[in-house]
Every structure is written in structure tokens, then in C-alpha cells.
Design a protein around this motif. Structure first.
Motif, PDB file in Angstrom:
ATOM      1  N   ALA A 142       9.183  -4.570  -5.400  1.00  0.00           N
ATOM      2  CA  ALA A 142       9.131  -5.114  -4.046  1.00  0.00           C
ATOM      3  C   ALA A 142       7.860  -5.924  -3.842  1.00  0.00           C
ATOM      4  CB  ALA A 142       9.212  -3.983  -3.023  1.00  0.00           C
ATOM      5  N   ALA A 196      10.317   0.807  -7.878  1.00  0.00           N
ATOM      6  CA  ALA A 196      10.884   0.074  -6.742  1.00  0.00           C
ATOM      7  C   ALA A 196       9.775  -0.571  -5.915  1.00  0.00           C
ATOM      8  CB  ALA A 196      11.709   1.018  -5.864  1.00  0.00           C
ATOM      9  N   GLU A 197       8.647   0.124  -5.754  1.00  0.00           N
ATOM     10  CA  GLU A 197       7.522  -0.439  -5.023  1.00  0.00           C
ATOM     11  C   GLU A 197       6.919  -1.620  -5.782  1.00  0.00           C
ATOM     12  OE1 GLU A 197       3.208   0.889  -3.113  1.00  0.00           O
ATOM     13  OE2 GLU A 197       4.262   2.219  -4.496  1.00  0.00           O
ATOM     14  N   ALA A 219      11.705  -6.638   2.191  1.00  0.00           N
ATOM     15  CA  ALA A 219      11.715  -5.492   1.284  1.00  0.00           C
ATOM     16  C   ALA A 219      12.076  -4.186   1.982  1.00  0.00           C
ATOM     17  CB  ALA A 219      10.345  -5.351   0.621  1.00  0.00           C
ATOM     18  N   GLN A 220      12.175  -4.208   3.323  1.00  0.00           N
ATOM     19  CA  GLN A 220      12.468  -2.968   4.032  1.00  0.00           C
ATOM     20  C   GLN A 220      13.573  -3.170   5.070  1.00  0.00           C
ATOM     21  OE1 GLN A 220       8.491  -1.804   5.178  1.00  0.00           O
ATOM     22  NE2 GLN A 220       8.451  -3.176   6.934  1.00  0.00           N
ATOM     23  N   TRP A 275       4.488   2.007   3.134  1.00  0.00           N
ATOM     24  CA  TRP A 275       5.905   1.639   3.169  1.00  0.00           C
ATOM     25  C   TRP A 275       6.714   2.518   4.120  1.00  0.00           C
ATOM     26  CZ3 TRP A 275       7.560  -2.788   1.250  1.00  0.00           C
ATOM     27  CH2 TRP A 275       6.878  -3.393   0.181  1.00  0.00           C
ATOM     28  N   LEU A 317       9.260   3.197  -0.203  1.00  0.00           N
ATOM     29  CA  LEU A 317       9.336   2.754  -1.593  1.00  0.00           C
ATOM     30  C   LEU A 317       8.214   3.393  -2.405  1.00  0.00           C
ATOM     31  CD1 LEU A 317      10.026  -1.071  -1.093  1.00  0.00           C
ATOM     32  CD2 LEU A 317      11.674   0.710  -1.696  1.00  0.00           C
ATOM     33  N   SER A 318       8.514   3.620  -3.694  1.00  0.00           N
ATOM     34  CA  SER A 318       7.509   4.169  -4.597  1.00  0.00           C
ATOM     35  C   SER A 318       7.879   3.791  -6.023  1.00  0.00           C
ATOM     36  CB  SER A 318       7.434   5.698  -4.464  1.00  0.00           C
ATOM     37  OG  SER A 318       8.670   6.290  -4.842  1.00  0.00           O
ATOM     38  N   HIS A 328       6.761  10.281  -0.446  1.00  0.00           N
ATOM     39  CA  HIS A 328       7.179   8.919  -0.117  1.00  0.00           C
ATOM     40  C   HIS A 328       7.307   8.724   1.398  1.00  0.00           C
ATOM     41  CE1 HIS A 328       7.877   9.219  -4.319  1.00  0.00           C
ATOM     42  NE2 HIS A 328       9.019   9.843  -4.218  1.00  0.00           N
TER      43      HIS A 328
END
Length: 326
Positions: A194, A190-191, A247-248, A278, A186-187, A92
Motif C-alpha cells: 500500500a 499488505a502495508e 489504500a483504505q 492505518w 494494514l500490516s 493491527h
């Protein structure tokens, strides 16, 4: 020695940078469209041997074992395999760790089982390349890779994006990498969540990025113009960073420390900076090994107290993965 007669296979698979998507919404007919760069290091290093019983050891070995089991079932072949993961990419981190590990194991099992499937075909069997073909194409032959995005409907929608262009990374270029061990990108679910929550991507912006890619970035790359290529990449990164900001954590970068380090590099006149996928890994595209080493030294001195940050200057990879019969 043919792979099918070997006792095992050792694989070294390159990390990659994912520089961004051209059209997140598919307003121009196809969705995503990615540009990426294969790196000489860090790398995934795996040995797969024929064995009396299955085993897997080393970093990320559970993921390696899942790839072995998936490809063996997909090919409907027998035999047991011992996997030794000698080196794994940071999970990640924006370097493509999952795809490179899965492809390394999948290709080894396929070759030892007598299959000559391409890396792309193995990636499809492993469920890789759902949004981007950068990882599988970095494994296949390295270089700077542009894919054509996903079809929005029809049979092609189930396939990985097609390869549109592969150009070599110029030999005198260096990629300055900025790692933050305290963060993960993110992965997984969750990715997916997002991506679904992102605002609509403007059609005019997608068209502008496609135009810049075809008539500015790729011509500059073909001419070996690091600053010209970097200016387009830097602009693209700023546009996408603003789009992803919610998202970040509200910024263009997942890691504030990486953001600060990248800003210092940019202030030194390097326009091709950004974050891979990400994150948290940041990068800078630099013309010349000496200039890159000087910048890395400046960063190490400036961030000596930030023990979470590390820096490296690497070449591009224009070969792809290396498979060696044992």
C-alpha cells in the motif's frame, strides 16, 4: 533488586497513537518523520521469568516467543524463559501492538541476561523502527514524540529515526479513543504494498506540514493549548487521509463507523481528531476530563446499536514502560 538477580520481570508498556508522517517521499532530504502520543491505557502487560524450559502463554504469545528467541540469539546468551502475556493491545489496530510486545519481552530477556541495552538498541536488534521511532520512544519515556525521519542514504539509512522532541502530555488533556473491533488496519506485506502504491507526496505539502509542526503544533503543545495543537493535527489528518484514501477503501478513515463517530466529535467543536496509523482506531484530543467524559457518553448513546464500536477516555503517558523485578 537488580534485574539480573531477579527471578523474573513484569513489564507494562503503553499503547501509542501514530498521528502521521511529515514527508512520505523524502523530498526534503529525509523520509517519513513522525509525531505520536503515548497513552496511559490500553497497555501491554507481560511477565517473563527464568525457567527450566521455554514457554509462552496468553494473547499474542507466538509473537512474544519470537521476540524472546530473536533477542536471545542477538545477545548470544543462554537460559530459558517463560513468558506470560497478561494483556496485549489489539493487533493491527493502530496502537503499536507489535513493537510494545516485542520491546517488553526483549527488554526483560536482556535485563535478566545482564544486559543494560537501551530500548532503542533492543528495538534495533528486533528489527523495529524501520519507518518510525514513535513506538520505541513511547516505551522509553512516553510523552508526545517527534522523530526526524529516515536518512535516504548512507549508514544512517539503516538506523531508526532520531528523536527530535519529547514534550509531556498536559495533565488535564484526555484522549478520546474510538475502537472498531470489526476492522483491522494494514500490516506486513499488505502495508508495504500500500505504501509503495501511494501517489507521490508533494514537496510543497511536506514543507507546509514541517512548518506547521515546528511553528504551530509544538508551540501550542508546550503552552498546553489543546485546541491550537488539535487544529494542526486535524488539518494534518485530513491531508494525509486524502493521500491514503485509495489504500483504505476510498475514504480518510479505514472504518466508516469510526469516521461517523469522529465527525460527531468534530461537530461538537473538537478540532484534533483523526485516525492512528492505518486504523481502525480513531481519536480526539480533548481539553478536560469532564468534557471528554461527556463526549464519550454522547458517542455511547448515539452508537448504542453499533456493537463493534467502543469508546474510552484516557490520559497521556509521560513515563514510558514500567519494569518491575520479581
Amino acid at each position: 533488586m537488580p534485574f539480573r538477580d531477579a527471578a523474573g520481570i513484569r513489564i507494562r508498556a503503553p499503547a501509542r497513537l501514530h498521528l502521521g508522517f511529515l514527508d512520505l517521499g523524502g523530498t526534503l532530504g529525509r523520509r517519513f518523520g513522525s509525531l505520536g502520543i503515548a497513552l496511559d491505557r490500553p497497555a501491554t502487560e507481560v511477565t517473563v521469568r527464568r525457567a527450566e524450559a521455554d514457554s509462552a502463554s496468553g494473547p499474542d504469545s507466538p509473537r512474544a516467543a519470537r521476540a524472546r528467541d530473536t533477542i536471545r540469539a542477538a545477545l548470544d546468551v543462554g537460559g530459558n524463559f517463560a513468558i506470560e502475556v497478561d494483556a496485549a493491545l489489539p493487533a493491527h489496530g493502530g496502537l503499536g501492538s507489535g513493537t510494545q510486545l516485542a520491546l517488553a519481552v526483549g527488554m526483560a530477556v536482556a535485563r535478566l541476561s545482564g544486559s543494560d541495552l537501551s530500548p532503542r538498541a533492543v528495538a534495533e536488534l528486533l528489527g523495529r523502527g524501520r519507518r518510525s521511532a514513535i513506538g520505541m520512544e513511547a516505551f522509553t519515556a512516553g510523552g508526545v514524540i517527534l522523530d526526524g525521519g529516515k536518512a535516504m542514504s548512507g549508514p544512517q539509512a539503516e538506523l531508526p529515526p532520531p528523536l527530535l522532541a519529547r514534550l509531556p502530555v498536559p495533565e488535564d488533556w484526555r484522549i478520546l479513543l474510538i475502537f472498531d473491533a470489526a476492522r483491522e488496519g494494514l500490516s506486513g506485506s499488505a502495508e508495504v504494498a500500500a505504501m509503495a502504491a501511494l501517489p507521490p507526496f508533494p514537496e510543497a505539502q511536506a514543507a507546509h506540514l514541517c512548518h506547521l509542526m515546528l511553528l504551530e503544533a509544538l508551540p501550542a503543545l508546550a503552552a498546553g493549548d489543546a485546541d491550537g495543537f488539535g487544529r494542526m493535527v486535524g488539518l494534518w489528518q485530513r491531508l494525509l487521509g486524502d493521500h491514503y484514501a485509495a489504500a483504505q477503501g476510498g475514504g480518510r478513515f479505514l472504518s466508516p463507523d469510526v469516521a461517523e463517530a469522529v465527525a460527531l466529535v468534530e461537530s461538537e467543536g473538537i478540532p484534533g481528531v483523526g485516525q492512528s496509523s492505518w486504523g481502525p482506531t480513531g481519536f480526539a484530543i480533548v481539553d478536560g476530563a469532564e468534557r471528554a467524559a461527556d463526549l464519550a457518553g454522547t458517542l455511547r448513546r448515539r452508537f448504542a446499536s453499533s456493537t463493534n464500536l467502543t469508546f474510552d477516555c484516557v490520559r497521556g503517558n509521560n513515563r514510558g514502560a514500567e519494569l518491575t523485578a520479581l
